[in-house]
Design a protein around this motif. Structure first.
Motif, mmCIF file in Angstrom:
data_model
loop_
_atom_site.group_PDB
_atom_site.id
_atom_site.type_symbol
_atom_site.label_atom_id
_atom_site.label_comp_id
_atom_site.label_asym_id
_atom_site.label_seq_id
_atom_site.Cartn_x
_atom_site.Cartn_y
_atom_site.Cartn_z
ATOM 1 N N ARG A 21 12.785 0.450 -43.746
ATOM 2 C CA ARG A 21 11.535 0.032 -43.117
ATOM 3 C C ARG A 21 10.644 -0.752 -44.086
ATOM 4 N N LYS A 22 10.504 -0.260 -45.316
ATOM 5 C CA LYS A 22 9.607 -0.890 -46.282
ATOM 6 C C LYS A 22 10.069 -2.295 -46.661
ATOM 7 N N ARG A 82 12.035 -4.177 -44.859
ATOM 8 C CA ARG A 82 12.189 -4.974 -43.636
ATOM 9 C C ARG A 82 13.542 -5.684 -43.546
#
Length: 347
Positions: free
Chosen positions: A150-151, A153
């Motif tokens: 998530r971080k 991307r």
């Protein structure tokens, strides 16, 4: 060389120090024990405990333990995970990589490698190599991988294989890897699982009132079982024992690798090593189904320290059954787990 692909597999294991040098072991222990899902105290308390007490006291002793089991090629866990990767790659036509929860290669390193080699990547199937759900093993691996995904991307979808503690292929692989060791005479078979604090069971109980509160809670149906480590290892043990035809009085479950003074789930493996000979169980087999790859907890804690304790307490023979490692039935089972997840993606 695997051709360009839009799907890839990542096998995620625990990890290991980069070497047996004390600084490398300290670095690894700090990363491992500062994980809020391993020692779930507030950050400052955890920092003081881990950095000020546990690591300074354990680093040199842990380094010596690693030295006693280290292979010429490196850490047994890393070497065996790479061997499993290679064996699985022969069974699949898509890329297979490895990553570690602690140490190297990290999820970010593995994700970056895949993106560089397969820029059209759309789906990554992550397999945490923990058969059972626990906050300090499966959960931390899955959540950490999701956090990095998530971080940074990454453009691909990250799809995570569920705990496979009762999957028929896993049970069959466990049974087949153990079967040759049951051909010789033995008095008792001990299923030794990695322990967790009893508090973790209660904390992970989604019902808030089942685990360690209901009589015979592991056998009473509950939503809590989806995240209950004790229930899941019980199911694994009973299914494997049934497939192998082992009488109930010939086996038992225990838990190893305690840390600190608080109550952990019982019975404790190290206590049983001292107690079983007095019960007439002097020829012992030990298997560690929480681990799919042999590591410090099996090769040193059980096969060396455990054996010494058992024999010193009056035991006659002690055999640790190796983990599944690269057993061909396990490689096939792992391939099937990956295929099932890939098929679910396309539905």
């Amino acid at each position: 060389m695997v051709a360009k692909s839009d799907t890839a597999i990542i096998l995620m294991n625990l990890g290991s120090p980069d070497s047996t040098a004390v600084p490398d072991v300290k670095k690894y222990l700090l990363e491992f024990l500062m994980d809020k899902r391993v020692i779930d105290y507030p950050w400052l308390m955890r920092k003081l405990l881990v950095g000020g007490v546990i690591v300074p006291k354990r680093a040199e002793r842990s380094a010596e333990a690693y030295k006693s089991i280290w292979w010429e090629e490196g850490s047994p866990l890393i070497v065996l995970t790479k061997q499993l990767q290679k064996a699985l790659q022969h069974d699949l036509e898509i890329p297979v990589e490895i990553t570690m929860r602690y140490g190297t290669p990290s999820p970010a390193e593995t994700f970056d490698k895949l993106m560089k080699e397969h820029p059209g990547l759309k789906d990554v199937i992550l397999v945490p190599l923990y058969p059972h759900y626990a906050m300090s093993s499966y959960e931390t691996a899955a959540e950490y991988a999701k956090e990095i995904h998530r971080k940074k991307r990454y453009p691909f979808e990250l799809r995570i294989v569920d705990p496979f503690y009762k999957h028929p292929d896993y049970i069959h692989a466990m049974a087949e890897s153990m079967r040759p060791y049951l051909e010789k005479e033995y008095d008792h078979l001990l299923f030794s699982y990695h322990g967790i604090p009893a508090r973790h069971l209660r904390k992970g109980d989604v019902t808030g009132g089942h685990c360690l509160k209901v009589n015979d809670c592991c056998h009473v149906d509950s939503k809590a079982h989806s995240q209950c480590y004790r229930h899941q290892v019980t199911v694994t043990t009973e299914l494997v024992a049934r497939e192998l035809g082992i009488p109930r009085e010939k086996w038992s479950i225990s838990f190893q690798s305690r840390l600190g003074r608080e109550e952990w789930i019982r019975p404790y493996t190290d206590h049983l090593f001292q107690e079983l000979p007095a019960q007439g169980k002097k020829k012992l087999l030990v298997v560690c189904p929480a681990f799919v790859s042999d590591c410090l907890e099996t090769l040193e804690e059980i096969a060396v320290e455990g054996k010494h304790s058992f024999i010193s307490s009056g035991g006659d023979s002690f055999v640790m059954i190796p983990c599944m490692n690269t057993h061909p039935v396990w490689v096939k089972a792992l391939g099937n787990l990956c295929r099932e997840k890939m098929e679910a993606v396309t539905v």
